[in-house]
Write a protein that holds these residues in place. Structure first.
Motif, short mmCIF file in Angstrom:
data_model
loop_
_atom_site.label_atom_id
_atom_site.label_comp_id
_atom_site.label_asym_id
_atom_site.label_seq_id
_atom_site.Cartn_x
_atom_site.Cartn_y
_atom_site.Cartn_z
N LEU A 167 0.83 -1.21 0.00
CA LEU A 167 0.00 0.00 0.00
C LEU A 167 0.86 1.25 0.00
CD1 LEU A 167 -2.78 -1.03 2.56
CD2 LEU A 167 -2.99 -0.88 0.07
N ASN A 168 1.95 1.23 0.73
CA ASN A 168 2.85 2.38 0.77
C ASN A 168 3.52 2.61 -0.58
OD1 ASN A 168 4.30 4.50 2.10
ND2 ASN A 168 6.08 3.15 2.17
N GLU A 169 3.90 1.51 -1.24
CA GLU A 169 4.56 1.62 -2.55
C GLU A 169 3.62 2.18 -3.60
OE1 GLU A 169 5.86 -1.53 -5.97
OE2 GLU A 169 6.48 -2.00 -3.93
N PRO A 195 -5.64 1.07 -23.00
CA PRO A 195 -4.45 0.41 -22.42
C PRO A 195 -3.80 1.26 -21.34
CG PRO A 195 -4.42 0.28 -24.82
CD PRO A 195 -5.53 1.22 -24.47
N VAL A 196 -3.14 0.57 -20.37
CA VAL A 196 -2.41 1.23 -19.29
C VAL A 196 -0.97 0.72 -19.28
CG1 VAL A 196 -4.47 1.58 -17.88
CG2 VAL A 196 -3.15 -0.53 -17.62
N ASN A 197 -0.17 1.26 -18.36
CA ASN A 197 1.23 0.86 -18.25
C ASN A 197 1.33 -0.63 -17.93
OD1 ASN A 197 3.88 0.33 -16.95
ND2 ASN A 197 4.16 2.53 -17.29
N LYS A 198 1.90 -1.38 -18.87
CA LYS A 198 1.95 -2.84 -18.74
C LYS A 198 2.85 -3.29 -17.61
CE LYS A 198 2.73 -6.93 -21.62
NZ LYS A 198 3.10 -7.40 -23.00
N GLU A 199 4.05 -2.68 -17.49
CA GLU A 199 5.00 -3.10 -16.46
C GLU A 199 4.46 -2.84 -15.06
OE1 GLU A 199 8.74 -1.29 -17.17
OE2 GLU A 199 9.11 -2.36 -19.05
N ARG A 200 3.84 -1.70 -14.85
CA ARG A 200 3.28 -1.38 -13.54
C ARG A 200 2.16 -2.34 -13.18
NH1 ARG A 200 2.48 2.31 -9.60
NH2 ARG A 200 0.36 2.73 -8.92
N TYR A 201 1.31 -2.64 -14.15
CA TYR A 201 0.21 -3.57 -13.91
C TYR A 201 0.73 -4.96 -13.55
CZ TYR A 201 -4.16 -6.13 -14.70
OH TYR A 201 -5.27 -6.92 -14.55
N GLN A 202 1.71 -5.44 -14.30
CA GLN A 202 2.25 -6.77 -14.03
C GLN A 202 2.92 -6.83 -12.67
OE1 GLN A 202 4.80 -7.46 -17.43
NE2 GLN A 202 3.13 -8.26 -18.68
N ARG A 203 3.60 -5.77 -12.28
CA ARG A 203 4.24 -5.75 -10.96
C ARG A 203 3.21 -5.80 -9.84
NH1 ARG A 203 8.67 -4.67 -8.03
NH2 ARG A 203 8.45 -3.38 -6.16
N LEU A 204 2.15 -5.02 -9.98
CA LEU A 204 1.11 -5.00 -8.95
C LEU A 204 0.43 -6.35 -8.83
CD1 LEU A 204 -0.64 -1.53 -9.44
CD2 LEU A 204 0.67 -2.30 -7.47
N VAL A 225 -7.85 -10.65 -12.46
CA VAL A 225 -7.00 -9.58 -13.00
C VAL A 225 -5.71 -10.14 -13.62
CG1 VAL A 225 -7.92 -7.86 -11.40
CG2 VAL A 225 -5.91 -9.21 -10.74
N SER A 226 -5.29 -11.33 -13.21
CA SER A 226 -4.07 -11.91 -13.79
C SER A 226 -4.30 -12.48 -15.19
CB SER A 226 -3.53 -13.01 -12.87
OG SER A 226 -4.44 -14.09 -12.78
N ARG A 227 -5.55 -12.57 -15.61
CA ARG A 227 -5.83 -13.06 -16.97
C ARG A 227 -5.48 -12.03 -18.04
NH1 ARG A 227 -11.99 -15.09 -15.50
NH2 ARG A 227 -11.39 -16.66 -13.94
N TYR A 228 -5.27 -10.78 -17.65
CA TYR A 228 -5.06 -9.72 -18.62
C TYR A 228 -3.67 -9.09 -18.50
CZ TYR A 228 -10.11 -10.31 -18.45
OH TYR A 228 -11.36 -10.85 -18.47
N MET A 229 -2.71 -9.89 -18.04
CA MET A 229 -1.34 -9.38 -17.87
C MET A 229 -0.73 -8.97 -19.21
SD MET A 229 -0.29 -9.96 -14.50
CE MET A 229 1.16 -10.90 -14.14
N HIS A 230 -1.11 -9.62 -20.30
CA HIS A 230 -0.50 -9.35 -21.61
C HIS A 230 -1.01 -8.06 -22.24
CE1 HIS A 230 -4.28 -11.43 -22.34
NE2 HIS A 230 -4.29 -10.92 -23.57
N ASP A 231 -2.22 -7.63 -21.85
CA ASP A 231 -2.80 -6.42 -22.43
C ASP A 231 -3.71 -5.75 -21.41
OD1 ASP A 231 -3.53 -4.43 -24.21
OD2 ASP A 231 -5.07 -5.65 -25.20
N PRO A 232 -3.15 -5.13 -20.37
CA PRO A 232 -3.99 -4.53 -19.32
C PRO A 232 -4.68 -3.26 -19.80
CG PRO A 232 -1.67 -4.07 -18.91
CD PRO A 232 -1.71 -5.01 -20.09
N ARG A 233 -5.90 -3.07 -19.31
CA ARG A 233 -6.69 -1.90 -19.64
C ARG A 233 -7.09 -1.15 -18.37
NH1 ARG A 233 -8.33 -1.91 -25.15
NH2 ARG A 233 -7.01 -3.46 -26.20
N VAL A 234 -7.78 -0.02 -18.58
CA VAL A 234 -8.17 0.83 -17.46
C VAL A 234 -9.08 0.07 -16.50
CG1 VAL A 234 -9.46 2.90 -16.83
CG2 VAL A 234 -7.92 2.95 -18.80
#
Length: 423
Positions: A167-169, A195-204, A225-234
Protein backbone atom coordinates in the motif's frame (compact mmCIF):
# COMPACT_ATOMS: atom_id res chain seq x y z
CA UNK A 1 3.57 -22.86 0.48
CA UNK A 2 0.90 -25.56 0.75
CA UNK A 3 3.63 -27.82 2.14
CA UNK A 4 4.49 -25.25 4.82
CA UNK A 5 0.82 -24.78 5.72
CA UNK A 6 0.36 -28.56 5.94
CA UNK A 7 3.35 -28.89 8.27
CA UNK A 8 1.98 -26.06 10.43
CA UNK A 9 -1.39 -27.85 10.67
CA UNK A 10 0.38 -31.09 11.67
CA UNK A 11 2.45 -29.25 14.27
CA UNK A 12 -0.63 -27.61 15.78
CA UNK A 13 -2.72 -30.80 15.92
CA UNK A 14 0.13 -32.92 17.32
CA UNK A 15 1.48 -30.04 19.45
CA UNK A 16 4.93 -30.16 17.86
CA UNK A 17 7.48 -27.36 18.01
CA UNK A 18 8.38 -25.43 14.85
CA UNK A 19 12.03 -24.46 14.34
CA UNK A 20 13.67 -22.29 11.69
CA UNK A 21 17.24 -22.27 10.36
CA UNK A 22 18.96 -20.04 7.84
CA UNK A 23 21.92 -21.09 5.70
CA UNK A 24 24.42 -18.30 5.08
CA UNK A 25 25.71 -17.98 1.50
CA UNK A 26 23.78 -21.10 0.49
CA UNK A 27 24.71 -21.07 -3.21
CA UNK A 28 28.43 -20.97 -2.37
CA UNK A 29 28.16 -24.46 -0.85
CA UNK A 30 27.26 -26.11 -4.16
CA UNK A 31 29.65 -28.41 -6.04
CA UNK A 32 29.96 -28.00 -9.80
CA UNK A 33 29.88 -31.17 -11.89
CA UNK A 34 30.69 -29.47 -15.20
CA UNK A 35 33.37 -27.10 -16.40
CA UNK A 36 32.31 -23.47 -16.04
CA UNK A 37 34.45 -20.48 -17.03
CA UNK A 38 34.02 -16.79 -16.28
CA UNK A 39 35.64 -13.60 -17.43
CA UNK A 40 38.26 -12.05 -15.18
CA UNK A 41 36.56 -9.50 -12.88
CA UNK A 42 37.32 -5.81 -13.53
CA UNK A 43 40.37 -4.61 -11.60
CA UNK A 44 42.08 -8.02 -11.44
CA UNK A 45 43.28 -8.17 -15.03
CA UNK A 46 46.66 -7.12 -16.40
CA UNK A 47 48.70 -7.54 -19.56
CA UNK A 48 49.48 -11.18 -18.68
CA UNK A 49 45.78 -12.13 -18.31
CA UNK A 50 44.54 -10.62 -21.57
CA UNK A 51 42.46 -13.15 -23.47
CA UNK A 52 42.29 -15.54 -20.51
CA UNK A 53 39.35 -16.68 -18.36
CA UNK A 54 38.87 -18.16 -14.87
CA UNK A 55 37.82 -21.75 -14.29
CA UNK A 56 35.37 -22.06 -11.40
CA UNK A 57 35.90 -24.70 -8.75
CA UNK A 58 32.80 -23.77 -6.71
CA UNK A 59 29.40 -22.35 -7.65
CA UNK A 60 28.73 -18.61 -7.43
CA UNK A 61 25.61 -16.48 -7.18
CA UNK A 62 24.30 -15.70 -10.64
CA UNK A 63 25.11 -19.07 -12.20
CA UNK A 64 22.22 -21.02 -13.67
CA UNK A 65 23.70 -24.14 -12.09
CA UNK A 66 23.92 -22.67 -8.57
CA UNK A 67 20.42 -23.55 -7.25
CA UNK A 68 20.67 -27.10 -8.57
CA UNK A 69 24.23 -27.53 -7.26
CA UNK A 70 23.28 -26.22 -3.81
CA UNK A 71 20.23 -28.45 -3.46
CA UNK A 72 22.18 -31.49 -4.69
CA UNK A 73 24.81 -30.88 -2.01
CA UNK A 74 22.16 -30.30 0.66
CA UNK A 75 20.28 -33.45 -0.31
CA UNK A 76 23.42 -35.61 -0.13
CA UNK A 77 24.23 -34.24 3.33
CA UNK A 78 20.71 -34.74 4.74
CA UNK A 79 20.26 -38.20 3.20
CA UNK A 80 23.66 -39.11 4.61
CA UNK A 81 22.25 -38.36 8.07
CA UNK A 82 19.65 -41.09 7.60
CA UNK A 83 16.76 -38.98 6.29
CA UNK A 84 14.51 -40.00 3.40
CA UNK A 85 13.49 -37.63 0.61
CA UNK A 86 9.73 -37.30 0.26
CA UNK A 87 8.34 -38.41 -3.11
CA UNK A 88 5.35 -36.07 -2.83
CA UNK A 89 7.64 -33.03 -2.57
CA UNK A 90 11.40 -33.32 -3.06
CA UNK A 91 12.10 -30.36 -0.77
CA UNK A 92 10.80 -32.31 2.25
CA UNK A 93 12.92 -34.84 4.18
CA UNK A 94 11.83 -37.03 7.09
CA UNK A 95 13.15 -39.58 9.57
CA UNK A 96 10.86 -42.15 11.21
CA UNK A 97 12.66 -43.67 14.19
CA UNK A 98 11.12 -45.70 17.02
CA UNK A 99 7.63 -44.27 16.40
CA UNK A 100 9.03 -40.72 16.44
CA UNK A 101 9.04 -38.48 13.37
CA UNK A 102 11.27 -35.57 12.39
CA UNK A 103 10.41 -33.52 9.30
CA UNK A 104 12.61 -30.99 7.50
CA UNK A 105 11.47 -28.67 4.70
CA UNK A 106 13.87 -26.45 2.79
CA UNK A 107 13.24 -23.51 0.46
CA UNK A 108 16.52 -22.21 -1.01
CA UNK A 109 18.32 -21.20 2.22
CA UNK A 110 15.39 -21.26 4.66
CA UNK A 111 14.81 -24.46 6.63
CA UNK A 112 11.79 -25.44 8.75
CA UNK A 113 12.04 -28.36 11.16
CA UNK A 114 9.22 -29.97 13.12
CA UNK A 115 8.40 -33.31 14.72
CA UNK A 116 8.04 -35.05 18.07
CA UNK A 117 11.66 -36.21 18.47
CA UNK A 118 13.30 -33.37 20.43
CA UNK A 119 16.65 -35.14 20.72
CA UNK A 120 16.85 -35.81 16.97
CA UNK A 121 15.94 -32.19 16.19
CA UNK A 122 18.75 -30.97 18.45
CA UNK A 123 21.23 -33.39 16.85
CA UNK A 124 20.04 -32.39 13.37
CA UNK A 125 20.76 -28.72 14.07
CA UNK A 126 24.27 -29.57 15.24
CA UNK A 127 25.01 -31.75 12.21
CA UNK A 128 23.70 -29.14 9.80
CA UNK A 129 25.85 -26.55 11.58
CA UNK A 130 28.92 -28.73 11.05
CA UNK A 131 28.15 -29.24 7.35
CA UNK A 132 27.13 -25.65 6.50
CA UNK A 133 27.25 -22.20 8.01
CA UNK A 134 23.82 -22.28 9.64
CA UNK A 135 22.13 -19.74 11.90
CA UNK A 136 19.50 -21.03 14.33
CA UNK A 137 16.61 -18.55 14.28
CA UNK A 138 14.71 -20.32 17.05
CA UNK A 139 10.92 -20.83 16.85
CA UNK A 140 9.33 -20.21 13.46
CA UNK A 141 8.23 -16.57 13.32
CA UNK A 142 8.88 -15.21 9.81
CA UNK A 143 9.14 -17.38 6.71
CA UNK A 144 9.20 -16.16 3.07
CA UNK A 145 7.40 -12.93 3.93
CA UNK A 146 4.79 -14.70 6.09
CA UNK A 147 4.50 -13.68 9.74
CA UNK A 148 3.82 -16.59 12.09
CA UNK A 149 2.48 -16.08 15.61
CA UNK A 150 1.87 -18.98 18.01
CA UNK A 151 -0.04 -19.23 21.27
CA UNK A 152 -1.53 -22.00 23.37
CA UNK A 153 -4.64 -21.87 21.17
CA UNK A 154 -2.92 -22.31 17.81
CA UNK A 155 -0.92 -20.59 15.07
CA UNK A 156 -1.82 -17.70 12.77
CA UNK A 157 -0.20 -16.90 9.42
CA UNK A 158 -0.43 -13.30 8.20
CA UNK A 159 1.27 -10.97 5.70
CA UNK A 160 0.43 -7.66 7.37
CA UNK A 161 3.85 -6.10 6.82
CA UNK A 162 3.75 -7.19 3.16
CA UNK A 163 0.35 -5.51 2.71
CA UNK A 164 1.54 -2.30 4.37
CA UNK A 165 4.62 -2.18 2.14
CA UNK A 166 2.45 -2.76 -0.94
CA UNK A 167 0.00 0.00 0.00
CA UNK A 168 2.85 2.38 0.77
CA UNK A 169 4.56 1.62 -2.55
CA UNK A 170 1.37 2.26 -4.54
CA UNK A 171 0.41 5.38 -2.59
CA UNK A 172 -2.78 3.72 -1.31
CA UNK A 173 -1.92 3.84 2.39
CA UNK A 174 -4.39 6.67 2.97
CA UNK A 175 -7.16 5.39 0.69
CA UNK A 176 -10.72 4.79 1.79
CA UNK A 177 -11.24 1.04 2.54
CA UNK A 178 -13.99 -1.00 0.93
CA UNK A 179 -15.87 -4.04 2.23
CA UNK A 180 -15.45 -6.44 -0.74
CA UNK A 181 -12.53 -6.99 -3.14
CA UNK A 182 -14.69 -7.15 -6.29
CA UNK A 183 -18.19 -6.21 -7.33
CA UNK A 184 -20.64 -9.13 -7.22
CA UNK A 185 -21.80 -8.55 -10.82
CA UNK A 186 -18.56 -7.37 -12.38
CA UNK A 187 -18.29 -7.27 -16.19
CA UNK A 188 -14.53 -7.27 -16.62
CA UNK A 189 -13.47 -8.26 -20.13
CA UNK A 190 -10.43 -8.04 -22.39
CA UNK A 191 -11.61 -4.68 -23.80
CA UNK A 192 -12.38 -2.84 -20.56
CA UNK A 193 -11.11 0.62 -21.51
CA UNK A 194 -7.89 2.03 -22.91
CA UNK A 195 -4.45 0.41 -22.42
CA UNK A 196 -2.41 1.23 -19.29
CA UNK A 197 1.23 0.86 -18.25
CA UNK A 198 1.95 -2.84 -18.74
CA UNK A 199 5.00 -3.10 -16.46
CA UNK A 200 3.28 -1.38 -13.54
CA UNK A 201 0.21 -3.57 -13.91
CA UNK A 202 2.25 -6.77 -14.03
CA UNK A 203 4.24 -5.75 -10.96
CA UNK A 204 1.11 -5.00 -8.95
CA UNK A 205 -0.63 -8.23 -9.93
CA UNK A 206 2.54 -10.22 -9.28
CA UNK A 207 2.71 -8.88 -5.74
CA UNK A 208 -0.98 -9.64 -5.21
CA UNK A 209 -0.41 -13.23 -6.38
CA UNK A 210 2.22 -13.67 -3.67
CA UNK A 211 -0.19 -12.24 -1.12
CA UNK A 212 -2.64 -15.06 -1.88
CA UNK A 213 -0.42 -17.42 0.17
CA UNK A 214 -2.36 -16.38 3.27
CA UNK A 215 -5.36 -14.59 1.75
CA UNK A 216 -7.81 -16.99 0.06
CA UNK A 217 -10.41 -14.21 0.27
CA UNK A 218 -8.77 -12.42 -2.69
CA UNK A 219 -7.73 -15.49 -4.71
CA UNK A 220 -10.63 -15.25 -7.17
CA UNK A 221 -10.19 -11.53 -7.71
CA UNK A 222 -6.45 -11.90 -8.29
CA UNK A 223 -7.15 -14.78 -10.67
CA UNK A 224 -9.43 -12.50 -12.71
CA UNK A 225 -7.00 -9.58 -13.00
CA UNK A 226 -4.07 -11.91 -13.79
CA UNK A 227 -5.83 -13.06 -16.97
CA UNK A 228 -5.06 -9.72 -18.62
CA UNK A 229 -1.34 -9.38 -17.87
CA UNK A 230 -0.50 -9.35 -21.61
CA UNK A 231 -2.80 -6.42 -22.43
CA UNK A 232 -3.99 -4.53 -19.32
CA UNK A 233 -6.69 -1.90 -19.64
CA UNK A 234 -8.17 0.83 -17.46
CA UNK A 235 -10.94 -1.45 -16.18
CA UNK A 236 -8.39 -4.05 -15.13
CA UNK A 237 -6.30 -1.49 -13.25
CA UNK A 238 -9.42 -0.22 -11.46
CA UNK A 239 -10.12 -3.78 -10.34
CA UNK A 240 -6.57 -4.01 -8.95
CA UNK A 241 -7.01 -0.76 -7.03
CA UNK A 242 -10.29 -2.04 -5.61
CA UNK A 243 -8.45 -5.09 -4.24
CA UNK A 244 -5.91 -2.72 -2.64
CA UNK A 245 -8.73 -0.71 -1.05
CA UNK A 246 -10.17 -3.94 0.35
CA UNK A 247 -6.76 -4.86 1.77
CA UNK A 248 -6.57 -1.46 3.48
CA UNK A 249 -9.63 -2.42 5.54
CA UNK A 250 -8.34 -5.91 6.38
CA UNK A 251 -4.61 -5.46 6.94
CA UNK A 252 -4.15 -8.12 9.60
CA UNK A 253 -6.35 -10.88 8.22
CA UNK A 254 -4.67 -14.26 8.18
CA UNK A 255 -5.15 -18.00 8.45
CA UNK A 256 -5.85 -19.40 11.88
CA UNK A 257 -4.61 -22.96 12.57
CA UNK A 258 -6.17 -24.42 15.69
CA UNK A 259 -5.96 -27.68 17.57
CA UNK A 260 -8.65 -30.06 16.28
CA UNK A 261 -6.99 -33.31 17.43
CA UNK A 262 -7.32 -35.03 14.05
CA UNK A 263 -5.67 -34.97 10.65
CA UNK A 264 -8.57 -35.76 8.33
CA UNK A 265 -8.43 -34.54 4.73
CA UNK A 266 -11.57 -32.72 3.63
CA UNK A 267 -12.30 -30.64 0.56
CA UNK A 268 -14.86 -28.30 -1.00
CA UNK A 269 -15.18 -27.70 -4.75
CA UNK A 270 -17.33 -25.40 -6.83
CA UNK A 271 -17.59 -24.01 -10.36
CA UNK A 272 -19.14 -20.91 -11.90
CA UNK A 273 -20.47 -21.95 -15.30
CA UNK A 274 -19.52 -19.84 -18.37
CA UNK A 275 -18.52 -16.92 -16.15
CA UNK A 276 -15.79 -15.52 -18.43
CA UNK A 277 -17.24 -12.97 -20.83
CA UNK A 278 -14.38 -13.25 -23.36
CA UNK A 279 -14.45 -17.00 -24.09
CA UNK A 280 -17.31 -18.35 -21.91
CA UNK A 281 -15.07 -20.70 -19.97
CA UNK A 282 -16.05 -21.64 -16.45
CA UNK A 283 -14.13 -20.93 -13.25
CA UNK A 284 -13.12 -23.77 -10.91
CA UNK A 285 -12.40 -23.33 -7.24
CA UNK A 286 -11.46 -25.66 -4.43
CA UNK A 287 -10.17 -25.53 -0.87
CA UNK A 288 -8.57 -28.42 1.03
CA UNK A 289 -8.54 -28.79 4.82
CA UNK A 290 -6.04 -30.96 6.72
CA UNK A 291 -6.77 -31.44 10.39
CA UNK A 292 -9.60 -28.93 10.17
CA UNK A 293 -7.26 -26.19 8.91
CA UNK A 294 -7.15 -24.67 5.43
CA UNK A 295 -3.88 -25.64 3.71
CA UNK A 296 -4.56 -25.50 -0.04
CA UNK A 297 -6.90 -23.58 -2.33
CA UNK A 298 -7.11 -22.47 -5.94
CA UNK A 299 -9.21 -20.37 -8.29
CA UNK A 300 -8.61 -20.99 -11.97
CA UNK A 301 -10.33 -20.62 -15.31
CA UNK A 302 -11.00 -24.01 -16.91
CA UNK A 303 -9.02 -25.03 -19.99
CA UNK A 304 -12.05 -25.84 -22.17
CA UNK A 305 -15.60 -24.54 -22.54
CA UNK A 306 -18.14 -26.53 -20.52
CA UNK A 307 -21.46 -27.19 -22.24
CA UNK A 308 -23.41 -27.51 -18.98
CA UNK A 309 -23.15 -26.71 -15.29
CA UNK A 310 -22.73 -30.42 -14.54
CA UNK A 311 -19.69 -30.61 -16.79
CA UNK A 312 -18.14 -27.53 -15.18
CA UNK A 313 -18.77 -28.91 -11.67
CA UNK A 314 -17.43 -32.32 -12.64
CA UNK A 315 -14.19 -30.88 -13.96
CA UNK A 316 -13.81 -28.90 -10.73
CA UNK A 317 -14.37 -32.11 -8.74
CA UNK A 318 -11.66 -33.94 -10.71
CA UNK A 319 -9.09 -31.16 -10.14
CA UNK A 320 -9.97 -31.03 -6.43
CA UNK A 321 -9.62 -34.79 -6.14
CA UNK A 322 -6.15 -34.71 -7.71
CA UNK A 323 -5.01 -32.19 -5.09
CA UNK A 324 -6.52 -34.24 -2.27
CA UNK A 325 -4.88 -37.45 -3.48
CA UNK A 326 -1.50 -35.69 -3.59
CA UNK A 327 -2.07 -34.34 -0.08
CA UNK A 328 -3.08 -37.79 1.16
CA UNK A 329 -0.01 -39.45 -0.35
CA UNK A 330 2.23 -36.81 1.24
CA UNK A 331 0.72 -37.28 4.71
CA UNK A 332 0.85 -41.05 4.33
CA UNK A 333 4.52 -40.98 3.40
CA UNK A 334 5.29 -38.78 6.40
CA UNK A 335 3.54 -41.36 8.64
CA UNK A 336 1.04 -38.84 10.03
CA UNK A 337 -2.14 -39.86 8.17
CA UNK A 338 -4.81 -41.24 10.51
CA UNK A 339 -7.91 -41.53 8.32
CA UNK A 340 -7.54 -43.07 4.86
CA UNK A 341 -10.93 -41.90 3.55
CA UNK A 342 -11.26 -38.33 2.31
CA UNK A 343 -14.49 -36.37 1.89
CA UNK A 344 -15.12 -33.95 -0.99
CA UNK A 345 -18.14 -31.65 -0.68
CA UNK A 346 -20.00 -30.40 -3.75
CA UNK A 347 -23.24 -28.40 -4.10
CA UNK A 348 -24.34 -29.99 -7.40
CA UNK A 349 -26.41 -33.16 -6.92
CA UNK A 350 -26.25 -34.08 -10.61
CA UNK A 351 -22.45 -34.17 -10.60
CA UNK A 352 -22.49 -36.33 -7.45
CA UNK A 353 -25.03 -38.72 -9.00
CA UNK A 354 -22.93 -39.13 -12.15
CA UNK A 355 -19.86 -39.92 -10.06
CA UNK A 356 -21.73 -42.54 -8.00
CA UNK A 357 -23.68 -44.08 -10.88
CA UNK A 358 -21.95 -47.19 -12.34
CA UNK A 359 -23.89 -46.86 -15.63
CA UNK A 360 -22.38 -44.65 -18.33
CA UNK A 361 -24.53 -42.01 -19.97
CA UNK A 362 -24.34 -40.16 -23.24
CA UNK A 363 -23.94 -36.93 -21.32
CA UNK A 364 -20.63 -38.09 -19.80
CA UNK A 365 -18.74 -38.85 -23.02
CA UNK A 366 -17.00 -35.47 -23.10
CA UNK A 367 -15.75 -35.89 -19.52
CA UNK A 368 -15.06 -39.60 -19.76
CA UNK A 369 -11.45 -39.51 -18.49
CA UNK A 370 -12.38 -37.44 -15.44
CA UNK A 371 -15.33 -39.77 -14.81
CA UNK A 372 -13.24 -42.94 -14.82
CA UNK A 373 -10.59 -41.26 -12.69
CA UNK A 374 -13.14 -40.35 -10.01
CA UNK A 375 -14.98 -43.67 -10.24
CA UNK A 376 -11.76 -45.58 -9.55
CA UNK A 377 -11.04 -43.59 -6.38
CA UNK A 378 -14.63 -43.78 -5.11
CA UNK A 379 -14.89 -47.55 -5.72
CA UNK A 380 -11.57 -48.05 -3.93
CA UNK A 381 -12.89 -46.35 -0.80
CA UNK A 382 -10.32 -43.56 -0.97
CA UNK A 383 -12.89 -40.80 -1.46
CA UNK A 384 -16.46 -40.06 -0.48
CA UNK A 385 -18.61 -37.39 -2.06
CA UNK A 386 -20.86 -35.31 0.17
CA UNK A 387 -23.57 -32.83 -0.73
CA UNK A 388 -23.46 -29.37 0.80
CA UNK A 389 -25.96 -26.54 0.36
CA UNK A 390 -24.90 -23.62 -1.79
CA UNK A 391 -24.99 -21.20 1.15
CA UNK A 392 -22.58 -23.48 3.02
CA UNK A 393 -20.18 -23.97 0.10
CA UNK A 394 -16.82 -22.65 1.28
CA UNK A 395 -15.33 -22.66 -2.23
CA UNK A 396 -17.96 -20.15 -3.38
CA UNK A 397 -15.59 -17.22 -2.83
CA UNK A 398 -13.07 -18.87 -5.18
CA UNK A 399 -15.42 -18.85 -8.19
CA UNK A 400 -17.27 -15.52 -8.04
CA UNK A 401 -17.40 -12.14 -6.38
CA UNK A 402 -19.41 -12.07 -3.15
CA UNK A 403 -21.14 -9.38 -1.16
CA UNK A 404 -19.61 -8.07 2.09
CA UNK A 405 -21.82 -10.14 4.42
CA UNK A 406 -21.36 -13.40 2.47
CA UNK A 407 -17.61 -12.83 2.27
CA UNK A 408 -17.31 -12.33 6.05
CA UNK A 409 -19.23 -15.55 6.76
CA UNK A 410 -17.17 -17.68 4.36
CA UNK A 411 -13.86 -16.19 5.54
CA UNK A 412 -14.81 -17.02 9.11
CA UNK A 413 -15.62 -20.63 8.17
CA UNK A 414 -12.33 -20.95 6.28
CA UNK A 415 -10.47 -19.98 9.45
CA UNK A 416 -9.53 -16.40 8.62
CA UNK A 417 -9.22 -14.00 11.57
CA UNK A 418 -7.70 -10.58 12.21
CA UNK A 419 -5.64 -10.58 15.40
CA UNK A 420 -4.79 -6.90 14.88
CA UNK A 421 -8.38 -5.67 14.91
CA UNK A 422 -9.43 -3.73 18.02
CA UNK A 423 -11.26 -5.85 20.56
Amino acid sequence: MSIVRTLVSCAVNFEWALHQLDVKNAFLHGDLHEEVYMEIPPGFGNSQTDGKVCKLKKSLYGLNQSPRAWFDRFKRVVVGMGYSQCNGDHTVFYMDRQKHITILAVYVDDIVITGDDAKEIKDLKERLGNAFEVKDLGPLRYFLGVEIARSSKGVILTQRKYVLDLLNETGMLGCRPIASPMDRNHKISALSGDPVNKERYQRLVGRLIYLCHTRPDISYEVSVVSRYMHDPRVGHMEAVYRILRYLKGSLGKGLWFKLNQHLDVEGYCDADWASNIDDRRSTSGYCIFVGGNLVSWRSKKQDVVARSTVEAEYRAMAVSMSEMIWMRSLLSELRVLRNNTMVLHCDNKFAINIANNPVQHERTKHIEIDRFFMKEKIDGGMLKLGYVKSDEQLADCLTKGLGPSDGVVICSKMGMVDIFSPS
